[in-house]
Design a protein around this motif. Structure first.
Motif, PDB file in Angstrom:
ATOM      1  N   LEU A 162       0.831  -1.212   0.000  1.00  0.00           N
ATOM      2  CA  LEU A 162       0.000   0.000   0.000  1.00  0.00           C
ATOM      3  C   LEU A 162       0.863   1.259   0.000  1.00  0.00           C
ATOM      4  CD1 LEU A 162      -2.861  -1.065   2.446  1.00  0.00           C
ATOM      5  CD2 LEU A 162      -3.005  -0.740  -0.034  1.00  0.00           C
ATOM      6  N   ILE A 163       1.934   1.236   0.786  1.00  0.00           N
ATOM      7  CA  ILE A 163       2.838   2.392   0.823  1.00  0.00           C
ATOM      8  C   ILE A 163       3.431   2.623  -0.564  1.00  0.00           C
ATOM      9  CG2 ILE A 163       5.044   3.244   1.737  1.00  0.00           C
ATOM     10  CD1 ILE A 163       4.347   1.726   4.361  1.00  0.00           C
ATOM     11  N   ALA A 164       3.871   1.531  -1.204  1.00  0.00           N
ATOM     12  CA  ALA A 164       4.493   1.660  -2.531  1.00  0.00           C
ATOM     13  C   ALA A 164       3.498   2.217  -3.546  1.00  0.00           C
ATOM     14  CB  ALA A 164       5.033   0.303  -2.986  1.00  0.00           C
ATOM     15  N   ILE A 165       2.239   1.714  -3.521  1.00  0.00           N
ATOM     16  CA  ILE A 165       1.230   2.207  -4.471  1.00  0.00           C
ATOM     17  C   ILE A 165       0.944   3.684  -4.228  1.00  0.00           C
ATOM     18  CG2 ILE A 165      -1.223   2.066  -5.109  1.00  0.00           C
ATOM     19  CD1 ILE A 165      -1.067  -0.942  -4.754  1.00  0.00           C
ATOM     20  N   ALA A 166       0.834   4.040  -2.940  1.00  0.00           N
ATOM     21  CA  ALA A 166       0.514   5.435  -2.617  1.00  0.00           C
ATOM     22  C   ALA A 166       1.619   6.377  -3.075  1.00  0.00           C
ATOM     23  CB  ALA A 166       0.287   5.569  -1.109  1.00  0.00           C
ATOM     24  N   LEU A 167       2.877   5.923  -2.981  1.00  0.00           N
ATOM     25  CA  LEU A 167       3.989   6.820  -3.308  1.00  0.00           C
ATOM     26  C   LEU A 167       4.353   6.838  -4.790  1.00  0.00           C
ATOM     27  CD1 LEU A 167       6.421   6.330  -0.278  1.00  0.00           C
ATOM     28  CD2 LEU A 167       4.985   8.301  -0.816  1.00  0.00           C
TER      29      LEU A 167
END
Lengths: 104, 242
Positions: B212-217
């Motif tokens: 989720l962090i990777a997708i958000a960033l």
């Protein structure tokens, strides 16, 4: 030419240092138990990050292209408990087919 | 002679577990790593060729890209720096792009460090072989199998560097490796190894949070940052109960 060699030297030194920093700092010692839990969880979090980025990263943020189809095919192969070689072949084959059919 | 006091298979078992203070690598484990990474090494070879071609176009000459493939030994950073130079960008921009992309090696280096054995120089040399794919293939039940990382890493190095040599010398016959879907093999490998790792609730939480962090960033952060930021998933999951 000189610029290229400076890039090779600086990027090479930085990468070698990044790869080796953990080894130098942690020594050969076993980790304290609390830290141990975090290190064990590094693999799933980093692998998940790599899956997301290498499937979706585009020139301008997120790009949905043939890689998504390839990784989706790999996921289906994994659910069917296919061996790794088959999983990888599905990913490449479906992504190549999607590109041949016109996906980016 | 310590070796004579333990049974041969017992010794092999110790080596496999990496428990002894022994820097010798278990040969079967090294071979297992090399074998497991073989299809990925084929893809890495094809991308090595295209890196060699791009580096040549970027005016890096013949020898510098080959040296870089051995020393930096990190595909995405090498592609990024060559692209910046090829587009006439500043040297500092090329270095920054490459270093950001390789920040994840800080985390990979920490992950692999407890499994390394032997004197510091040897451990540092083996740490250089822990690239994304070899490190991923070395995963087993929450620990890293050092022999497998070394075997897979050496195999990848042969492919990546050999491909670079072909590319700079003038190979272009293969065309774009992405046309064969080879770029989809890397995330597929990471996904396959991730599935084998997420056996408990914490590991699942670490993976999900990291993703989720990777997708958000991805849409907002510079290349390289989403991956290293995904490591926060490990910190968050480690703090959670169970």
């Amino acid at each position: 030419m000189t610029e290229a060699w400076i890039a090779v030297a600086v990027i090479g030194a930085a990468t070698i240092a990044l790869k080796g920093a953990g080894t130098v700092v942690l020594g050969g010692r076993p980790l304290p138990a609390r830290f141990d839990a975090v290190v064990a969880l590094l693999a799933p979090s980093l692998l998940a990050g790599l899956v997301v980025v290498q499937t979706l990263e585009g020139d301008d943020g997120i790009a949905l292209d043939a890689r998504v189809a390839g990784v989706a095919a790999a996921a289906v192969a994994l659910i069917l408990r296919a061996p790794l070689l088959v999983v990888l072949a599905c990913a490449a084959g479906v992504a190549a087919a999607a590109r041949a059919l016109g996906a980016a | 002679m310590e070796a004579s006091t333990i049974m041969p298979d017992e010794k092999a078992d110790c080596l496999r577990r990496g428990r002894r203070d022994d820097s010798a690598l278990a040969r079967p484990e090294v071979l297992a790593g090399a074998r497991a990474v073989l299809p990925i090494a084929v893809a890495a070879t094809a991308f090595g060729v295209s890196y060699g071609i791009l580096a040549r176009e970027a005016g890096m000459g013949v020898v510098a890209p080959i040296v870089m493939s051995f020393t930096t030994f990190a595909g995405s950073a090498q592609f990024a720096s060559a692209s910046v130079l090829e587009q006439g960008g500043a040297l500092a921009a090329a270095v920054l792009a490459a270093v950001l992309l390789n920040l994840r090696y800080l985390a990979i280096g920490i992950s692999v460090a407890p499994s390394l054995r032997g004197p510091l120089v040897r451990r540092l040399a083996e740490a250089q072989l822990a690239v994304d794919e070899s490190w991923a293939i070395g995963q087993e039940n929450g620990r890293v199998m050092r022999g497998r990382v070394v075997g897979a890493g050496l195999m990848l190095m042969v492919g990546w560097c050999g491909g670079t040599v072909v590319g700079v010398i003038g190979g272009g016959a293969l065309g774009d490796p992405s046309a064969y879907g080879l770029d989809a093999m890397f995330p597929a490998l990471f996904l396959a190894l991730l599935v084998g790792l997420v056996k408990d609730a914490r590991a699942k939480r670490a993976a999900l949070t990291g993703a989720l962090i990777a997708i958000a960033l991805l849409p907002v952060a510079p290349p390289g940052v989403p991956v290293i930021a995904a490591v926060a998933g490990a910190l968050i999951a480690a703090r959670s109960r169970s």
